[in-house]
Design a protein around this motif. Structure first.
Motif, PDB file in Angstrom:
ATOM      1  N   ILE A 180     -11.957 -17.179 -43.341  1.00 26.83           N
ATOM      2  CA  ILE A 180     -11.448 -16.037 -44.094  1.00 26.83           C
ATOM      3  C   ILE A 180     -12.460 -14.901 -44.002  1.00 26.83           C
ATOM      4  CG2 ILE A 180     -12.462 -16.751 -46.307  1.00 26.83           C
ATOM      5  CD1 ILE A 180      -9.882 -15.734 -47.666  1.00 26.83           C
ATOM      6  N   SER A 181     -11.958 -13.686 -43.917  1.00 22.97           N
ATOM      7  CA  SER A 181     -12.841 -12.516 -43.867  1.00 22.97           C
ATOM      8  C   SER A 181     -12.122 -11.338 -44.509  1.00 22.97           C
ATOM      9  CB  SER A 181     -13.227 -12.184 -42.416  1.00 22.97           C
ATOM     10  OG  SER A 181     -12.072 -11.886 -41.650  1.00 22.97           O
TER      11      SER A 181
ATOM     12  N   LEU B 140      -3.899 -18.786 -34.739  1.00 24.31           N
ATOM     13  CA  LEU B 140      -3.195 -17.640 -35.293  1.00 24.31           C
ATOM     14  C   LEU B 140      -4.140 -16.904 -36.221  1.00 24.31           C
ATOM     15  CD1 LEU B 140       0.348 -18.995 -36.304  1.00 24.31           C
ATOM     16  CD2 LEU B 140      -0.131 -17.333 -34.504  1.00 24.31           C
ATOM     17  N   ARG B 141      -3.902 -15.607 -36.370  1.00 27.33           N
ATOM     18  CA  ARG B 141      -4.678 -14.806 -37.310  1.00 27.33           C
ATOM     19  C   ARG B 141      -3.729 -14.119 -38.266  1.00 27.33           C
ATOM     20  NH1 ARG B 141      -7.841  -9.134 -36.526  1.00 27.33           N
ATOM     21  NH2 ARG B 141      -9.634  -9.507 -37.903  1.00 27.33           N
ATOM     22  N   LEU B 142      -3.836 -14.452 -39.534  1.00 25.79           N
ATOM     23  CA  LEU B 142      -3.027 -13.825 -40.567  1.00 25.79           C
ATOM     24  C   LEU B 142      -3.765 -12.635 -41.150  1.00 25.79           C
ATOM     25  CD1 LEU B 142      -1.708 -16.944 -42.516  1.00 25.79           C
ATOM     26  CD2 LEU B 142      -0.797 -15.884 -40.435  1.00 25.79           C
TER      27      LEU B 142
ATOM     28  N   TYR C  83      -8.232 -11.336 -43.889  1.00 25.01           N
ATOM     29  CA  TYR C  83      -7.756 -12.052 -42.715  1.00 25.01           C
ATOM     30  C   TYR C  83      -7.963 -13.559 -42.892  1.00 25.01           C
ATOM     31  CZ  TYR C  83      -8.436  -7.352 -40.836  1.00 25.01           C
ATOM     32  OH  TYR C  83      -8.404  -5.994 -40.638  1.00 25.01           O
ATOM     33  N   LEU C  84      -7.138 -14.313 -42.222  1.00 22.14           N
ATOM     34  CA  LEU C  84      -7.321 -15.759 -42.145  1.00 22.14           C
ATOM     35  C   LEU C  84      -7.183 -16.155 -40.684  1.00 22.14           C
ATOM     36  CD1 LEU C  84      -7.826 -18.334 -43.848  1.00 22.14           C
ATOM     37  CD2 LEU C  84      -5.352 -18.721 -43.754  1.00 22.14           C
ATOM     38  N   GLN C  85      -8.308 -16.454 -40.061  1.00 23.83           N
ATOM     39  CA  GLN C  85      -8.306 -16.921 -38.694  1.00 23.83           C
ATOM     40  C   GLN C  85      -8.123 -18.429 -38.698  1.00 23.83           C
ATOM     41  OE1 GLN C  85      -8.565 -15.182 -35.681  1.00 23.83           O
ATOM     42  NE2 GLN C  85      -8.111 -17.174 -34.774  1.00 23.83           N
ATOM     43  N   MET C  86      -7.072 -18.890 -38.050  1.00 25.01           N
ATOM     44  CA  MET C  86      -6.738 -20.312 -38.065  1.00 25.01           C
ATOM     45  C   MET C  86      -6.837 -20.856 -36.646  1.00 25.01           C
ATOM     46  SD  MET C  86      -3.500 -20.255 -40.698  1.00 25.01           S
ATOM     47  CE  MET C  86      -2.437 -19.430 -39.534  1.00 25.01           C
ATOM     48  N   ASN C  87      -7.777 -21.753 -36.437  1.00 28.63           N
ATOM     49  CA  ASN C  87      -7.986 -22.374 -35.133  1.00 28.63           C
ATOM     50  C   ASN C  87      -7.679 -23.867 -35.196  1.00 28.63           C
ATOM     51  OD1 ASN C  87      -8.958 -19.880 -34.177  1.00 28.63           O
ATOM     52  ND2 ASN C  87     -11.073 -20.389 -34.769  1.00 28.63           N
ATOM     53  N   SER C  88      -7.532 -24.456 -34.045  1.00 25.92           N
ATOM     54  CA  SER C  88      -7.264 -25.897 -33.954  1.00 25.92           C
ATOM     55  C   SER C  88      -6.138 -26.313 -34.881  1.00 25.92           C
ATOM     56  CB  SER C  88      -8.528 -26.692 -34.279  1.00 25.92           C
ATOM     57  OG  SER C  88      -9.587 -26.344 -33.427  1.00 25.92           O
TER      58      SER C  88
END
Length: 126
Positions: free
Chosen positions: A70-71, A18-20, A80-85
């Motif tokens: 985070i970017s 998900l990407r917040l 942004y918070l890119q959340m993987n796995s």
């Protein structure tokens, strides 16, 4: 008045992504850094990640290192918070927060952040 608006939460299976997003607005918005925190039911709010507007220096909580990124986009006042796995234990309400000057304040303590979004729910099914 400073406003932080999160989006991007939802339901995802374990292992998914998900990407917040968090958009900051306000006529007098001046911030040193942005942070992401999360709060699971029955637990205290905990630090997830932070990034400075100037230089993009980042930090992560141990449980998310190597999985979350985070970017920021300074031009859009967006973080942004890119959340993987993703794992079931990542299930929580995720909050965006902004820290006002001066530099040098704690970056992992929730009470050192001055503005908060309304939160977005992330649910990871196992």
């Amino acid at each position: 008045q400073v406003q932080l608006v999160e989006s991007g939460g939802g339901l995802v299976q374990a292992g998914g992504s998900l990407r917040l997003s968090c958009v900051a607005s306000g006529r007098t918005f001046i911030s040193v850094r942005m942070g992401w925190f999360r709060q699971a039911p029955g637990k205290e709010r905990e630090f997830v990640s932070t990034i400075t507007w100037s230089g993009g220096s980042t930090s992560y909580a141990d449980p998310v290192k190597g999985r979350f990124t985070i970017s920021r986009d300074n031009a859009k006042n967006t973080v942004y918070l890119q959340m993987n796995s993703l794992k079931a234990e990542d299930t929580a309400v995720y909050y965006c927060a902004a820290q006002s000057p001066p530099y040098g304040r704690s970056w992992y303590k929730a009470h050192e952040y001055d503005y908060w979004g309304q939160g977005t729910q992330v649910t990871v099914s196992s």
